[in-house]
Design an enzyme around this catalytic site. Structure first.
Site, PDB file in Angstrom:
ATOM      1  N   GLU A   1     -11.783   4.505  -4.059  1.00  0.00           N
ATOM      2  CA  GLU A   1     -12.154   3.097  -3.945  1.00  0.00           C
ATOM      3  C   GLU A   1     -12.732   2.625  -5.281  1.00  0.00           C
ATOM      4  O   GLU A   1     -13.245   3.418  -6.062  1.00  0.00           O
ATOM      5  CB  GLU A   1     -13.190   2.916  -2.831  1.00  0.00           C
TER       6      GLU A   1
ATOM      7  N   ARG B   1       0.870  -1.190   0.000  1.00  0.00           N
ATOM      8  CA  ARG B   1       0.000   0.000   0.000  1.00  0.00           C
ATOM      9  C   ARG B   1       0.895   1.224   0.000  1.00  0.00           C
ATOM     10  O   ARG B   1       1.811   1.317   0.807  1.00  0.00           O
ATOM     11  CB  ARG B   1      -0.894  -0.027   1.231  1.00  0.00           C
TER      12      ARG B   1
ATOM     13  N   ARG C   1      -0.824  -5.284   4.883  1.00  0.00           N
ATOM     14  CA  ARG C   1      -0.136  -4.831   3.674  1.00  0.00           C
ATOM     15  C   ARG C   1       1.155  -4.120   4.075  1.00  0.00           C
ATOM     16  O   ARG C   1       1.205  -3.418   5.083  1.00  0.00           O
ATOM     17  CB  ARG C   1      -1.012  -3.859   2.877  1.00  0.00           C
TER      18      ARG C   1
END
Length: 176
Positions: free
Chosen positions: A57, A49, A91
């Site tokens: 999104e 990320r 992540r």
């Protein structure tokens, strides 16, 4: 003699204060959305990320378009990255360079993501976002009144998303 000790002490002190950045390389296997990717480094495959940006999104206005642009740019490419830890979802948090250029700057300049000011205060990224707004790049095609930051979108329920996150209906938005 005393000067040697002082110099040695200062070198030792400053070398411990400045952590070495471990820059690594990986290949982008998959783009999940505008700011989340799957990397392969040797036999290791992991999700990363970006740290200083927040992209729309996938279900959000301009989210799929941002995904397509980033996917075309990154998939299969070799990148350099620095990891700074992990997020709540496991992540790896990274800053990325593609062909020697910072990916966060590229995403913000093209209007594919916001500067994530809750976690970063870098003036250059603020300036790039303002430039993208002024030139109506990417998600800013209809101006600032028609965008909903992803951090708000994620916090809203469906009713408030429909009310406050309508997005831009401009034809140019789907074409950029």
């Amino acid at each position: 003699m005393r000067l040697k000790y002082i110099v040695y002490y200062l070198i030792l002190m400053f070398s411990n204060c400045t952590p070495a950045l471990a820059q690594s390389t990986a290949r982008v296997v998959r783009v999940k959305d505008g700011d989340t990717y799957v990397f392969r480094s040797g036999a290791r495959v992991f999700t990363v990320r970006l740290t200083k940006v927040d992209a729309p999104e996938m279900k959000q206005a301009f989210g799929f378009t941002a995904y397509q642009c980033v996917n075309q740019l990154l998939t299969g490419k070799a990148v350099e990255y620095d990891s700074v830890g992990k997020d709540l979802y496991g992540r790896v948090l990274v800053s990325v360079k593609l062909d020697g250029k910072r990916l966060d700057s590229l995403l913000i300049r093209n209007g594919w993501a916001w500067h994530y000011i809750a976690y970063d205060t870098e003036t250059m990224l603020d300036n790039l976002m303002n430039e993208a707004i002024m030139t109506h790049s990417g998600l800013w095609a209809c101006g600032v009144n028609h965008v909903c930051p992803p951090w708000l979108y994620r916090s809203y329920n469906e009713r408030n998303r429909a009310k406050y996150c309508k997005g831009c209906t401009n034809y140019l938005l789907t074409q950029k």
